[in-house]
Scaffold this active site. Sequence first.
Site, PDB file in Angstrom:
ATOM      1  N   ASP A 193      32.883  19.111  17.187  1.00  0.00           N
ATOM      2  CA  ASP A 193      32.514  18.203  18.268  1.00  0.00           C
ATOM      3  C   ASP A 193      33.783  17.472  18.693  1.00  0.00           C
ATOM      4  O   ASP A 193      34.409  16.773  17.884  1.00  0.00           O
ATOM      5  CB  ASP A 193      31.446  17.218  17.762  1.00  0.00           C
ATOM      6  CG  ASP A 193      30.929  16.331  18.872  1.00  0.00           C
ATOM      7  OD1 ASP A 193      31.683  16.063  19.832  1.00  0.00           O
ATOM      8  OD2 ASP A 193      29.775  15.871  18.769  1.00  0.00           O
ATOM      9  N   ARG A 253      36.722  -1.690  18.305  1.00  0.00           N
ATOM     10  CA  ARG A 253      37.463  -0.455  18.597  1.00  0.00           C
ATOM     11  C   ARG A 253      38.357  -0.654  19.817  1.00  0.00           C
ATOM     12  O   ARG A 253      37.954  -1.296  20.794  1.00  0.00           O
ATOM     13  CB  ARG A 253      36.518   0.700  18.931  1.00  0.00           C
ATOM     14  CG  ARG A 253      35.430   0.996  17.954  1.00  0.00           C
ATOM     15  CD  ARG A 253      34.736   2.310  18.307  1.00  0.00           C
ATOM     16  NE  ARG A 253      34.082   2.288  19.621  1.00  0.00           N
ATOM     17  CZ  ARG A 253      33.436   3.323  20.146  1.00  0.00           C
ATOM     18  NH1 ARG A 253      33.374   4.474  19.480  1.00  0.00           N
ATOM     19  NH2 ARG A 253      32.853   3.239  21.329  1.00  0.00           N
ATOM     20  N   PHE A 296      28.639  11.016  14.116  1.00  0.00           N
ATOM     21  CA  PHE A 296      27.920  10.256  15.140  1.00  0.00           C
ATOM     22  C   PHE A 296      26.413  10.496  14.972  1.00  0.00           C
ATOM     23  O   PHE A 296      25.988  11.633  14.762  1.00  0.00           O
ATOM     24  CB  PHE A 296      28.392  10.738  16.517  1.00  0.00           C
ATOM     25  CG  PHE A 296      27.920   9.895  17.659  1.00  0.00           C
ATOM     26  CD1 PHE A 296      28.628   8.784  18.060  1.00  0.00           C
ATOM     27  CD2 PHE A 296      26.758  10.219  18.346  1.00  0.00           C
ATOM     28  CE1 PHE A 296      28.200   8.001  19.121  1.00  0.00           C
ATOM     29  CE2 PHE A 296      26.312   9.445  19.406  1.00  0.00           C
ATOM     30  CZ  PHE A 296      27.039   8.328  19.795  1.00  0.00           C
ATOM     31  N   TYR A 351      32.749  12.046  29.624  1.00  0.00           N
ATOM     32  CA  TYR A 351      32.842  10.693  30.196  1.00  0.00           C
ATOM     33  C   TYR A 351      33.749   9.786  29.375  1.00  0.00           C
ATOM     34  O   TYR A 351      33.985   8.652  29.740  1.00  0.00           O
ATOM     35  CB  TYR A 351      31.448  10.056  30.332  1.00  0.00           C
ATOM     36  CG  TYR A 351      30.590  10.180  29.086  1.00  0.00           C
ATOM     37  CD1 TYR A 351      30.767   9.301  28.027  1.00  0.00           C
ATOM     38  CD2 TYR A 351      29.648  11.191  28.965  1.00  0.00           C
ATOM     39  CE1 TYR A 351      30.006   9.429  26.871  1.00  0.00           C
ATOM     40  CE2 TYR A 351      28.886  11.326  27.820  1.00  0.00           C
ATOM     41  CZ  TYR A 351      29.070  10.442  26.774  1.00  0.00           C
ATOM     42  OH  TYR A 351      28.335  10.588  25.640  1.00  0.00           O
ATOM     43  N   LYS A 352      34.253  10.277  28.235  1.00  0.00           N
ATOM     44  CA  LYS A 352      35.153   9.456  27.409  1.00  0.00           C
ATOM     45  C   LYS A 352      36.586   9.667  27.908  1.00  0.00           C
ATOM     46  O   LYS A 352      36.906   9.232  29.003  1.00  0.00           O
ATOM     47  CB  LYS A 352      34.943   9.797  25.941  1.00  0.00           C
ATOM     48  CG  LYS A 352      33.551   9.336  25.460  1.00  0.00           C
ATOM     49  CD  LYS A 352      33.178   9.784  24.059  1.00  0.00           C
ATOM     50  CE  LYS A 352      31.784   9.262  23.705  1.00  0.00           C
ATOM     51  NZ  LYS A 352      31.163   9.990  22.576  1.00  0.00           N
TER      52      LYS A 352
HETATM   53  C1  LIG Z   1      29.714  10.021  22.450  1.00  0.00           C
HETATM   54  C2  LIG Z   1      29.184  10.972  21.446  1.00  0.00           C
HETATM   55  C3  LIG Z   1      27.933  11.573  21.605  1.00  0.00           C
HETATM   56  C4  LIG Z   1      27.038  11.200  22.741  1.00  0.00           C
HETATM   57  O1  LIG Z   1      26.168  12.230  23.107  1.00  0.00           O
HETATM   58  P1  LIG Z   1      25.471  12.232  24.529  1.00  0.00           P
HETATM   59  O2  LIG Z   1      24.437  13.263  24.441  1.00  0.00           O
HETATM   60  O3  LIG Z   1      26.556  12.531  25.535  1.00  0.00           O
HETATM   61  O4  LIG Z   1      24.928  10.862  24.779  1.00  0.00           O
HETATM   62  C5  LIG Z   1      27.539  12.522  20.670  1.00  0.00           C
HETATM   63  N1  LIG Z   1      28.320  12.853  19.621  1.00  0.00           N
HETATM   64  C6  LIG Z   1      29.535  12.266  19.434  1.00  0.00           C
HETATM   65  C7  LIG Z   1      30.369  12.659  18.270  1.00  0.00           C
HETATM   66  C8  LIG Z   1      29.982  11.300  20.323  1.00  0.00           C
HETATM   67  O5  LIG Z   1      31.156  10.702  20.116  1.00  0.00           O
END
Ligand SMILES: *Cc1c(COP(=O)(O)O)cnc(C)c1O
Length: 396
Positions: A183, A355, A112, A208-209
């Site tokens: 992560d 997705r 990500f 939040y996911k």
């Molecule tokens: C959703 C996601 C994020 C988002 O990070 P935030 O700081 O919460 O906005 C970061 N890394 C991964 C792998 C994600 O899937």
Amino acid sequence: MSAVYRKSLFNIPLGMIYLDGNSLGPPLKEIESISENVIVKEWGGKLIKGWNESNWMEQPLSVGNKIANIIGGDKGSIVAGDTLSIKTYQALAAAIHLKPKRNIILTDIDNFPSDIYIAEGLVDSFNSNFELKKVKKNDIISSLNEQVNTVLLTHVNYRTGAMFDMENITNKVHENGSTIIWDLAHSAGAVPLDLKAINCEFAVGCTYKFLNGGPGSPAFIYVRPDLIKKCYPILRGWLGHKAPFDFNNTFEKSTSIEMMRVGTPSVIQSSILEKSLDVFRDLDFHELREESIKLSDLFINMVERTCSDLHLESPLNSSERGSQVSFSHPFSYAIMQALIDRNIVGDFRAPNIIRFGITPLYVSEEDIIQTVKVLEEILSNRLWDNPTYLNRKKVT
Ligand SMILES: *Cc1c(COP(=O)(O)O)cnc(C)c1O
């Protein structure tokens, strides 16, 4: 209905099939009580006294303990707060100082973006030959060498849903004398996890996911208990101090996981999260996983049969896939818009991926069958070929 199905607990618009719980989970109906209990009674009724009388200050730890139950960490090994990007920075900064002679951070080139940017920014802040190495996911293990300090990986890929073999990779990283950070953004609340058994040093994730904590709910960080004494927080906020209310002008880290706290916790959002996590209390994650695989396999097989223009971007083998199915198509953005217009909600990730989050808590077999039926209609009648569907919105 499957044993894990509990859609009636959630507030999801009537008639909507929601396949985006991998991006933003829906609220539990019970959350509505937060407005009376936390906003009116605690905040409004107690004002500043709420910090002591309503245990607001302990929330990052109590929420952390509830997350620990879901992902297999010890009590006191997880603290909630901030955002995942911040927690990733903290884990990485703490990790690299454990192996001062090694100068490479290794990550997946398809990680990500925030994880990559955070790592790059951290490396740039050093006056040394520290380096971030980004390699393809199949080259992670072969890229391990005596210079690799820390490996930063996201368990389930946000775009394709491809899932790393956490145990195998962790063992290989450890055999190499390196540290691993997992992560769990797309796996916490979605697949069975057992951090204690995996024995990883650090883990981070957002809530939040799949954990349904609501937009902007606090992230979390896990530090393996034996390392809490050894590592040092680099982002030193007052709440990571061992005695914040002494207001000392010298930082002394907390001796607990609270060293990874930074500033004032988000009480209202944490209260929502705390309730949302209760849905997982009596949930058998192996049953959840089984159902998720059943629904995903059904989806993939039906799409293959009836929507042959869609190309599967997720692994076909369910053991290599998280709780998400992705497809590509040259007009995938418009296809998703057409689908959303018909009350079936997934999302799009550039350049050409649609997705679908498979969340058996509120997605049933009938939902999958209906989704494929509508997809087939959209594709065979080119219903996506409509100017309003081609116009790219800010959040995709
Ligand atoms: C959703 C996601 C994020 C988002 O990070 P935030 O700081 O919460 O906005 C970061 N890394 C991964 C792998 C994600 O899937």
